[in-house]
Design a protein around this motif. Structure first.
Motif, PDB file in Angstrom:
ATOM      1  N   GLY A  16      -3.345  15.918  -4.225  1.00 36.28           N
ATOM      2  CA  GLY A  16      -2.217  16.183  -4.891  1.00 36.28           C
ATOM      3  C   GLY A  16      -2.753  16.504  -6.418  1.00 36.28           C
ATOM      4  O   GLY A  16      -3.742  16.271  -6.823  1.00 36.28           O
ATOM      5  N   VAL A  17      -1.619  16.801  -7.130  1.00 32.60           N
ATOM      6  CA  VAL A  17      -1.936  17.146  -8.719  1.00 32.60           C
ATOM      7  C   VAL A  17      -1.847  15.667  -9.159  1.00 32.60           C
ATOM      8  O   VAL A  17      -0.741  15.136  -9.117  1.00 32.60           O
ATOM      9  CB  VAL A  17      -0.687  18.058  -9.310  1.00 32.60           C
ATOM     10  N   LYS A  18      -2.522  15.258 -10.152  1.00 33.81           N
ATOM     11  CA  LYS A  18      -2.751  14.097 -10.674  1.00 33.81           C
ATOM     12  C   LYS A  18      -2.318  14.304 -12.089  1.00 33.81           C
ATOM     13  O   LYS A  18      -2.846  15.046 -12.922  1.00 33.81           O
ATOM     14  CB  LYS A  18      -4.206  13.367 -10.736  1.00 33.81           C
ATOM     15  N   LEU A  19      -1.373  13.310 -12.663  1.00 40.44           N
ATOM     16  CA  LEU A  19      -0.939  13.023 -14.066  1.00 40.44           C
ATOM     17  C   LEU A  19      -1.584  12.220 -14.745  1.00 40.44           C
ATOM     18  O   LEU A  19      -1.520  11.045 -14.383  1.00 40.44           O
ATOM     19  CB  LEU A  19       0.562  13.042 -14.017  1.00 40.44           C
ATOM     20  N   ASP A  20      -2.551  12.662 -15.669  1.00 38.86           N
ATOM     21  CA  ASP A  20      -3.397  11.653 -16.387  1.00 38.86           C
ATOM     22  C   ASP A  20      -2.670  11.583 -17.848  1.00 38.86           C
ATOM     23  O   ASP A  20      -2.197  12.825 -18.332  1.00 38.86           O
ATOM     24  CB  ASP A  20      -4.684  12.111 -16.234  1.00 38.86           C
ATOM     25  N   VAL A  21      -2.889  10.573 -18.266  1.00 38.61           N
ATOM     26  CA  VAL A  21      -2.727  10.315 -19.694  1.00 38.61           C
ATOM     27  C   VAL A  21      -3.779   9.564 -20.408  1.00 38.61           C
ATOM     28  O   VAL A  21      -4.596   8.681 -19.705  1.00 38.61           O
ATOM     29  CB  VAL A  21      -1.203   9.708 -20.188  1.00 38.61           C
ATOM     30  N   TYR A  22      -4.069   9.321 -21.887  1.00 38.58           N
ATOM     31  CA  TYR A  22      -4.883   8.542 -22.286  1.00 38.58           C
ATOM     32  C   TYR A  22      -4.655   7.075 -22.108  1.00 38.58           C
ATOM     33  O   TYR A  22      -3.480   6.833 -21.824  1.00 38.58           O
ATOM     34  CB  TYR A  22      -5.159   8.764 -23.939  1.00 38.58           C
TER      35      TYR A  22
END
Length: 111
Positions: free
Chosen positions: A50-56
């Motif tokens: 899937g599409v991974k939603l990453d943040v700092y």
């Protein structure tokens, strides 16, 4: 060591784009991993994960709070990091999303 933390995983880039827009409107930088790969070949979403939603990492708590406030049902897709039962050294992703289960048995396991 990575300076990013994955918040959620989506089957399609369009789903991730909605949450990305909300977080960026609140000044939280967001990065979508595997967005273009899945956009060009949607059938690869299960193979890639899937599409991974990453943040700092420093924005993680703020991002989780914003997501829960704006869209409570998205918490089904939030991922948890767990210790690998075999190697005990690394953390692995565990996702319990009923909506992406493919068989009836998997749906029962996810609940």
């Amino acid at each position: 060591m990575s300076k990013f933390k994955t918040i959620a995983v989506f089957a399609y880039p369009a789903e991730a784009a909605v949450i990305k827009s909300k977080l960026e409107s609140e000044n939280v930088p967001v990065f979508l991993r595997d967005e273009f790969t899945i956009a060009t070949d949607p059938f690869a979403t299960n193979a890639i994960g899937g599409v991974k939603l990453d943040v700092y990492k420093e924005d993680y708590i703020k991002a989780i709070g914003l997501i829960e406030k704006s869209n409570p049902e998205i918490t089904q897709r939030l991922i948890n990091l767990v210790i690998c039962p075999k190697c005990k050294k690394r953390t692995v992703r565990e996702q319990g999303d009923v909506m992406t289960a493919t068989t009836f048995a998997e749906r029962l396991k996810a609940v």
